[in-house]
Structures are given as structure tokens and as C-alpha cells.
Design a protein around this motif. Sequence first.
Motif, PDB file in Angstrom:
ATOM      1  N   ALA A  16      46.332  50.578  32.703  1.00  0.00           N
ATOM      2  CA  ALA A  16      45.288  49.684  32.183  1.00  0.00           C
ATOM      3  C   ALA A  16      45.875  48.362  31.713  1.00  0.00           C
ATOM      4  N   ARG A  17      47.149  48.363  31.309  1.00  0.00           N
ATOM      5  CA  ARG A  17      47.779  47.115  30.877  1.00  0.00           C
ATOM      6  C   ARG A  17      47.807  46.098  32.011  1.00  0.00           C
ATOM      7  N   LEU A  18      48.132  46.552  33.226  1.00  0.00           N
ATOM      8  CA  LEU A  18      48.161  45.656  34.379  1.00  0.00           C
ATOM      9  C   LEU A  18      46.762  45.138  34.706  1.00  0.00           C
ATOM     10  N   TYR A  19      45.774  46.035  34.637  1.00  0.00           N
ATOM     11  CA  TYR A  19      44.401  45.637  34.939  1.00  0.00           C
ATOM     12  C   TYR A  19      43.890  44.610  33.937  1.00  0.00           C
ATOM     13  N   TRP A  20      44.158  44.848  32.646  1.00  0.00           N
ATOM     14  CA  TRP A  20      43.729  43.907  31.608  1.00  0.00           C
ATOM     15  C   TRP A  20      44.389  42.548  31.800  1.00  0.00           C
ATOM     16  N   THR A  21      45.673  42.544  32.095  1.00  0.00           N
ATOM     17  CA  THR A  21      46.387  41.275  32.287  1.00  0.00           C
ATOM     18  C   THR A  21      45.809  40.494  33.455  1.00  0.00           C
ATOM     19  N   LEU A  22      45.559  41.183  34.569  1.00  0.00           N
ATOM     20  CA  LEU A  22      45.019  40.512  35.749  1.00  0.00           C
ATOM     21  C   LEU A  22      43.633  39.947  35.469  1.00  0.00           C
ATOM     22  N   ARG A  23      42.779  40.738  34.833  1.00  0.00           N
ATOM     23  CA  ARG A  23      41.410  40.291  34.575  1.00  0.00           C
ATOM     24  C   ARG A  23      41.367  39.112  33.612  1.00  0.00           C
ATOM     25  N   VAL A  24      42.068  39.213  32.506  1.00  0.00           N
ATOM     26  CA  VAL A  24      41.982  38.184  31.463  1.00  0.00           C
ATOM     27  C   VAL A  24      42.604  36.872  31.930  1.00  0.00           C
ATOM     28  N   LEU A  25      43.813  36.929  32.497  1.00  0.00           N
ATOM     29  CA  LEU A  25      44.472  35.694  32.917  1.00  0.00           C
ATOM     30  C   LEU A  25      43.711  35.018  34.058  1.00  0.00           C
ATOM     31  N   LEU A  26      43.190  35.797  34.981  1.00  0.00           N
ATOM     32  CA  LEU A  26      42.423  35.206  36.074  1.00  0.00           C
ATOM     33  C   LEU A  26      41.137  34.574  35.567  1.00  0.00           C
ATOM     34  N   SER A  27      40.478  35.237  34.628  1.00  0.00           N
ATOM     35  CA  SER A  27      39.250  34.684  34.063  1.00  0.00           C
ATOM     36  C   SER A  27      39.528  33.403  33.287  1.00  0.00           C
ATOM     37  N   VAL A  40      40.076  30.522  35.725  1.00  0.00           N
ATOM     38  CA  VAL A  40      38.822  30.015  36.292  1.00  0.00           C
ATOM     39  C   VAL A  40      38.112  29.116  35.290  1.00  0.00           C
ATOM     40  N   GLY A  41      38.004  29.559  34.034  1.00  0.00           N
ATOM     41  CA  GLY A  41      37.344  28.740  33.025  1.00  0.00           C
ATOM     42  C   GLY A  41      38.061  27.430  32.775  1.00  0.00           C
ATOM     43  N   MET A  42      39.384  27.463  32.755  1.00  0.00           N
ATOM     44  CA  MET A  42      40.154  26.240  32.525  1.00  0.00           C
ATOM     45  C   MET A  42      39.940  25.239  33.658  1.00  0.00           C
ATOM     46  N   VAL A  43      39.934  25.722  34.897  1.00  0.00           N
ATOM     47  CA  VAL A  43      39.748  24.816  36.032  1.00  0.00           C
ATOM     48  C   VAL A  43      38.370  24.166  35.978  1.00  0.00           C
ATOM     49  N   LEU A  89      28.827  46.064  34.345  1.00  0.00           N
ATOM     50  CA  LEU A  89      29.743  45.532  35.347  1.00  0.00           C
ATOM     51  C   LEU A  89      29.025  44.881  36.523  1.00  0.00           C
ATOM     52  N   VAL A  90      27.988  45.520  37.035  1.00  0.00           N
ATOM     53  CA  VAL A  90      27.339  44.989  38.224  1.00  0.00           C
ATOM     54  C   VAL A  90      26.668  43.650  37.922  1.00  0.00           C
ATOM     55  N   TYR A  91      26.103  43.509  36.727  1.00  0.00           N
ATOM     56  CA  TYR A  91      25.479  42.230  36.380  1.00  0.00           C
ATOM     57  C   TYR A  91      26.533  41.155  36.119  1.00  0.00           C
ATOM     58  N   GLY A  92      27.690  41.561  35.629  1.00  0.00           N
ATOM     59  CA  GLY A  92      28.795  40.614  35.519  1.00  0.00           C
ATOM     60  C   GLY A  92      29.222  40.111  36.882  1.00  0.00           C
ATOM     61  N   GLY A  93      29.210  41.000  37.892  1.00  0.00           N
ATOM     62  CA  GLY A  93      29.516  40.576  39.251  1.00  0.00           C
ATOM     63  C   GLY A  93      28.490  39.601  39.791  1.00  0.00           C
ATOM     64  N   TYR A  94      27.207  39.859  39.464  1.00  0.00           N
ATOM     65  CA  TYR A  94      26.169  38.923  39.892  1.00  0.00           C
ATOM     66  C   TYR A  94      26.365  37.542  39.269  1.00  0.00           C
ATOM     67  N   MET A  95      26.746  37.501  38.003  1.00  0.00           N
ATOM     68  CA  MET A  95      26.957  36.216  37.336  1.00  0.00           C
ATOM     69  C   MET A  95      28.174  35.500  37.895  1.00  0.00           C
ATOM     70  N   LEU A  96      29.183  36.258  38.360  1.00  0.00           N
ATOM     71  CA  LEU A  96      30.303  35.610  39.040  1.00  0.00           C
ATOM     72  C   LEU A  96      29.840  34.936  40.328  1.00  0.00           C
ATOM     73  N   PHE A 134      33.261  33.952  44.495  1.00  0.00           N
ATOM     74  CA  PHE A 134      32.415  34.652  45.459  1.00  0.00           C
ATOM     75  C   PHE A 134      33.067  35.974  45.878  1.00  0.00           C
ATOM     76  N   VAL A 135      34.346  35.921  46.200  1.00  0.00           N
ATOM     77  CA  VAL A 135      35.040  37.131  46.644  1.00  0.00           C
ATOM     78  C   VAL A 135      35.067  38.174  45.527  1.00  0.00           C
ATOM     79  N   ALA A 136      35.382  37.741  44.290  1.00  0.00           N
ATOM     80  CA  ALA A 136      35.436  38.678  43.165  1.00  0.00           C
ATOM     81  C   ALA A 136      34.062  39.273  42.883  1.00  0.00           C
ATOM     82  N   GLY A 137      33.026  38.431  42.910  1.00  0.00           N
ATOM     83  CA  GLY A 137      31.678  38.937  42.642  1.00  0.00           C
ATOM     84  C   GLY A 137      31.217  39.926  43.693  1.00  0.00           C
ATOM     85  N   ILE A 138      31.437  39.605  44.969  1.00  0.00           N
ATOM     86  CA  ILE A 138      31.031  40.514  46.042  1.00  0.00           C
ATOM     87  C   ILE A 138      31.808  41.820  45.955  1.00  0.00           C
TER      88      ILE A 138
END
Length: 307
Positions: free
Chosen positions: A47-58, A61-64, A201-208, A259-263
Motif C-alpha cells: 500500500a505504501r507504493l500505491y499511496w506514493t504513486l496516487r498522491v504524487l501523481l495527483s 496534475v494539480g500543480m501543472v 471510487l467510480v465517481y472520482g474516476g468520472y470527475m477525472l 482521460f487514461v486514468a479516469g477510463i
Amino acid sequence: LFDGVYPFYPQQRKAAVFDIRTIIVIVVFLTLACSFLLIIPGIRGRARLYWTLRVLLSLFVGMVIVVVQFTGDWETGWVQANTSYKSFSLAQVNADIGLHIGLAGVNVTLRGNPVNQINETINYNEHFPWNFGADYDRSYSEGLEKGLPSPILYVAEKFSTQSACAVHRQYRIAGHYASAMLWVAFCTWIISNILFSMPVLVYGGYMLLVTGAFMIFSLLSFSTVRNSPMCPIQIGTRTLHIAYGGSFWLMLAIGLLCFVAGITIVATHHLNLDLLKAFFDLREDKAEEYQEMPDVFVNPHFVNKGL
């Protein structure tokens, strides 16, 4: 003279290195990322790897989404030419002339080759804003009063309201709507993170998907300026051509990533929900779910009484 300069008179303007607003945004998001990295050792297992990937990637995206609001390289162009340096002067300099167009204005850069020529340091970067609330023509007039080099004034004049090119209104409106779309994308990005943390989760994907759509809409809005023919920018014997810059292509890449992450999230929700829950660290512990109850001491006295 003090160390070769006049200490009590205004000195020559130096070229800007970086926009201060961009630095502030980057520092804020880096602070959030560093704060998360401090607590990540407390998460165990995969779960540590998953959390790191999700948070840093998010956070990236927000910073860009926010940073590109203040960058000046949605369209860029460079040309090296021999050109006159100032009006009413026959002096010629060899310089790189750069044009950097952003959502809120245009930057014109002039850098000599070499920097020191005709007893002057030729290194300028002048900004002329056209966002709502700013007066582009006034900024251009102030540049005339300050006596900016001729190449800078020549390029800046192409985007004034009085220019025969007539591109000022198109760039101003396109930049305004592109900026508005990006702020909406930033809001939907925040909502998607809230939905992921609830967790829905599914609605979070829709918002992405909605976030990526508004990013693409901002690119389409900005690209409408290509519908207007641009006057040739002739400097000496060379022509300055402009093309889409780094901010434009970065926003396109981030929009496609959303788009890829949301789909992927929506598809995984319908095809393999357990895998999606495992990635978001929501999978229930099967061992605890099916754990048998421990032995319980029963008092036969109460059993005999039918209690």
C-alpha cells in the motif's frame, strides 16, 4: 563610477529569470509533497507504493493546472538576426529575438550575441499584459517612453489594438476563456480527490474524466487564435515564426493522462472491483472477515433455566 556603474541613477533593466507566481505555486505543491513523504514510512506493505504513486501523481496534475496559468510559453518563437538596436541610430547588433505568448500577455526577449555589444549589455525580457483589467496599449506606450530597443517595440507593436495585424482581441479572449477552463479543471481535480478519499471510487474516476475534458477545452479555446492570419514578423532579413510551446504540449499530455486514468478507474470498477480497492487500500482483510468467533464459556445454570 562605482564598480563600473553609476550608483545614483536607474540602472538598465535585467532580463527576468522566472515568474514569482510560478515559484510560489511550485513551492506550495512541493511542500505538500514533502509533507506526504514524511508520513509515508508509516504505511505498511504494498500500500505504501500505491499511496506514493496516487498522491504524487495527483499533486503533479494539480500543480501543472495552476502553473500554466502564469507561464509565457503557450506559443514561442526565436530568430537570430542582425538588426538595428535603437531608433535614429545606424548601429547594428547581432541578437536572438524571442517571442513568448501566454494566457495573460506576451514576453519579448532580446539577447545579444555576444551580450556585450556597442558598449551596452543587451539582455532584455519585457512583458506586455493583455488580460482583463490590464491595458496593453499603455504598457506599449510606457515602453516607447523608456526607450526600449527597436526589435522589442517592433514585435510588441504587432499585438497592440492599433496594429493592422488585428490579433490583439483574438489572443485576449482566447487566453481569458482558456484560463477560465483551467480554473474549472482545477476545481474538478479537487472534487475528484475528495471523492477518492470518501471513498466513492467510480465517481472520482468520472470527475477525472471531466478534469481532462476541461483541459482539452482550454487547449481548443487557445488554438482558435490560429484561425486569424498572423502578420509576418520580419527582423532584418529573417522572419520570426511562432509555434505551440511547452505549456501547450504539457497541458495536452496531462489532459490525456487524466482521460487514461479516469477510463482505467471506471473500467476496473466494473470489471475487477477487488483490484481497484486494493490499489486504493480499501480491500477488506479476508482473514478478519471470516475469522471464527473464539470459544465462549456457557454457564449451564442459565441454560437449564432457558435464559
